[in-house]
Each structure stands twice: as structure tokens, then as C-alpha cells.
Write an enzyme that holds these catalytic residues in place. Structure first.
Site, short mmCIF file in Angstrom:
data_model
loop_
_atom_site.label_atom_id
_atom_site.label_comp_id
_atom_site.label_asym_id
_atom_site.label_seq_id
_atom_site.Cartn_x
_atom_site.Cartn_y
_atom_site.Cartn_z
N ASN A 6 0.86 -1.19 0.00
CA ASN A 6 0.00 0.00 0.00
C ASN A 6 0.89 1.24 0.00
O ASN A 6 1.48 1.58 1.02
CB ASN A 6 -0.90 -0.04 1.25
CG ASN A 6 -1.81 1.18 1.32
OD1 ASN A 6 -1.90 1.96 0.37
ND2 ASN A 6 -2.47 1.35 2.45
N LYS A 8 0.07 4.27 -0.35
CA LYS A 8 -0.60 5.44 0.25
C LYS A 8 -0.38 6.69 -0.62
O LYS A 8 -0.31 6.57 -1.83
CB LYS A 8 -0.13 5.63 1.70
CG LYS A 8 -0.26 4.34 2.52
CD LYS A 8 -0.11 4.54 4.00
CE LYS A 8 -0.25 3.20 4.72
NZ LYS A 8 -0.26 3.30 6.15
N HIS A 92 -9.81 1.21 4.84
CA HIS A 92 -8.52 1.39 5.52
C HIS A 92 -8.72 2.35 6.69
O HIS A 92 -9.49 3.31 6.58
CB HIS A 92 -7.46 1.93 4.54
CG HIS A 92 -6.08 1.90 5.12
ND1 HIS A 92 -5.67 2.82 6.05
CD2 HIS A 92 -5.06 1.04 4.95
CE1 HIS A 92 -4.42 2.53 6.42
NE2 HIS A 92 -4.03 1.45 5.76
N GLU A 94 -7.09 4.72 7.75
CA GLU A 94 -6.85 6.14 7.44
C GLU A 94 -8.09 6.75 6.78
O GLU A 94 -8.38 7.93 6.97
CB GLU A 94 -5.59 6.27 6.56
CG GLU A 94 -4.34 6.04 7.41
CD GLU A 94 -3.16 5.45 6.67
OE1 GLU A 94 -3.11 5.50 5.43
OE2 GLU A 94 -2.27 4.90 7.36
N GLU A 164 -6.02 -5.19 10.36
CA GLU A 164 -5.01 -4.18 10.63
C GLU A 164 -5.33 -3.45 11.93
O GLU A 164 -6.12 -2.50 11.93
CB GLU A 164 -4.98 -3.15 9.49
CG GLU A 164 -4.59 -3.73 8.15
CD GLU A 164 -3.92 -2.67 7.28
OE1 GLU A 164 -2.77 -2.89 6.89
OE2 GLU A 164 -4.53 -1.63 7.03
N GLY A 170 1.98 1.87 10.97
CA GLY A 170 2.98 2.93 10.88
C GLY A 170 3.61 3.30 12.20
O GLY A 170 4.25 4.35 12.32
N SER A 207 2.83 -2.41 10.53
CA SER A 207 4.27 -2.45 10.81
C SER A 207 4.95 -3.76 10.42
O SER A 207 5.89 -4.20 11.08
CB SER A 207 4.55 -2.10 12.27
OG SER A 207 4.14 -0.77 12.55
P1 PGA Z 1 2.47 0.04 7.74
O1 PGA Z 1 1.05 0.31 7.03
O2 PGA Z 1 3.00 -1.26 7.15
O3 PGA Z 1 3.31 1.22 7.36
O4 PGA Z 1 2.21 -0.08 9.20
C1 PGA Z 1 0.14 -0.75 6.83
C2 PGA Z 1 -1.11 -0.21 6.20
O5 PGA Z 1 -1.48 0.93 6.48
O6 PGA Z 1 -1.77 -0.91 5.42
#
Ligand code: PGA
Length: 247
Positions: A6, A8, A92, A94, A164, A170, A207
Site C-alpha cells: 500500500n 498510500k 482502511h 486512514e 489491521e 505505521g 508495521s
Molecule cells: P504500515 O502500514 O505497514 O506502514 O504499518 C500498513 C497499512 O497501512 O496498510
């Protein structure tokens, strides 16, 4: 194993196209791993062009459920299909947290994508407060059921779920093996309770990196990973792919 990178809101169209070119050369011969990427909307066309004919599938980070209309700022499924996009993310954290997307809206996005014959990757997960309050299963049940009750009668063969935990995205914090296993089992039980009998892949995200993925990928209930940060660095991404190939 399915690995989804992803990207982003990172990589301009030029940078995304050049990175996709590097991935294409590096990943022509994966054996047991499906490698998919989700560039930002503006980079989708160039990345889909760069990866056409390769085993890497290209997905969108968001999509509307109508093909056209007065939906300022949204992206049409048929337009995505026209440029070679085969899957879409939905829900997601976010999108849920920063853009206030509700369960009902997310359900529309998933239903629209599945009805259009695309793969829909539905992201679910609890935040830190909910985990501490031992409300993880309640949150997962609510997020899943609001979608699954809407897709009755729709072909769910192309549904993928990504677990997730929001507190792990993150942050460098990773759920424990026991937490991941329990959440994945619970997700499968909710899926089954909605009468879905075909196997649904459940990915872990939050992560994921080459140091922790060996252990996470070895959990029998984990069908792959949704990866943010580590998917943007070729060396780390290639390490994740080789770990996936071995597990
Ligand atoms: P990350 O993000 O691996 O940077 O924690 C995962 C995601 O948001 O799908």
C-alpha cells in the site's frame, strides 16, 4: 501467500512508474506469492501500463460504487477497470479515521467492487483504546457484519479481508502472534456466520517488516500481508517477498 504493498499518498506518477519498473524486473518469477500494489490514484495509469503483462496486479486505494455521476473527488470502478486495475481497498483505517468513512459507506464500496467483478480488500481493526478495553472482537464483528450483510447475493469469491490493528499501523508496534491468530480466527468465524462458504483470505497489516514477517507469515491463519512503509523500499519489499516464498 498474498502480499499487497500500500503505497498510500507516496510516490509521484514518475517515481511510481520507475519503482514499478524495478519491481517488474525483480519479480517476474515469484512461485507461490501473489504480489499486488496500490499506487496513489494519479499514478494508477502509469503503474498499470508499466506492469501490464507482469504477474503484479495493480489496485486502487479507494473507489466509488457507481460508474459515473455527480460524485466530486471520487473514482469510478469502470474507469479503474479500463486502465487495468483489478482490485480496490476499502475501509482502511486512514479512510475511516481521517476521512470519517462510516461502516455503511465502506459497505457500499465493497459491494460495488465485488458486483463489478473486482477483488475488494476490506480492512478492519481495532484502535488502541478498544484493544485495551478488550473490545477487539466487538469492533471486528461490527465492521465485518456491516459489510457482509450488504453483500448477500453478491459473489464473494473475490473478497479479501485485511486485519489491521490501528495501533500497529505505521507505529513500529506489532500485534503479538497470539493476538494475530485470535483475531484471524475470529474474523473467519464471523465470515462463516454470514453463510460465506468459500475460503476468504485474511491478511495481517501493521508495521510488517522483514524482521517480523517470518514469524507472522508462519501463523497458519495468516494468508499474507498488507504492507505500508516497507513496501516503498525495494530491498525490504524483496525480502518480504522471499520470506513469503518460503512460508
Ligand atoms: P504500515 O502500514 O505497514 O506502514 O504499518 C500498513 C497499512 O497501512 O496498510
Amino acid at each position: 501467500m498474498l502480499l499487497i504493498g500500500n503505497w498510500k499518498m507516496n510516490l509521484s506518477p514518475a517515481a511510481a512508474s520507475s519503482y514499478a519498473g524495478e519491481l517488474r524486473s525483480a519479480l517476474m518469477q515469484t512461485k507461490s506469492t501473489d504480489v499486488w500494489v496500490t499506487p496513489s490514484t494519479l499514478a494508477l495509469t502509469v503503474v498499470a501500463d508499466t506492469l501490464r503483462g507482469s504477474p503484479i496486479q495493480v489496485g486502487a486505494q479507494n473507489s466509488h460504487w457507481e460508474n459515473s455521476g455527480a460524485f466530486t473527488g471520487e473514482t469510478s470502478l469502470s474507469a479503474l477497470q479500463e486502465i487495468g486495475v483489478t482490485f480496490v481497498l476499502a475501509g482502511h483505517s486512514e479512510r475511516r479515521v481521517l476521512f470519517n468513512e462510516s461502516d455503511a459507506l465502506i459497505a457500499q464500496r465493497v459491494k460495488g467492487a465485488l458486483a463489478a467483478g473486482m477483488t475488494s480488500v476490506l480492512c478492519v481493526g481495532e484502535n488502541e483504546g478498544e484493544r485495551v478495553a478488550e473490545a477487539t472482537n466487538r469492533v471486528l464483528e461490527k465492521q465485518l457484519s456491516s459489510v457482509l450483510q450488504e453483500v448477500v447475493g453478491v459473489d464473494t469469491k473475490k473478497l479479501v479481508i485485511a486485519y489491521e490493528p490501528v495501533w500497529a499501523i505505521g507505529t513500529g508496534k506489532v500485534a503479538t502472534i497470539a493476538e494475530i491468530q485470535a483475531a484471524h480466527q475470529y474474523i473467519q468465524s464471523v465470515v462463516a456466520s454470514h453463510g460465506i462458504t468459500e475460503p476468504v483470505k485474511v491478511l495481517y497489516g501493521g508495521s510488517v517488516n522483514p524482521d517480523n514477517f517470518g514469524e507472522i507469515g508462519a501463523i497458519p491463519e495468516v494468508d499474507g500481508a498488507l504492507v505500508g512503509g516497507a513496501s516503498l523500499k525495494l530491498e525490504q519489499w524483496m525480502k518480504l517477498v522471499s520470506i513469503a516464498e518460503e512460508s
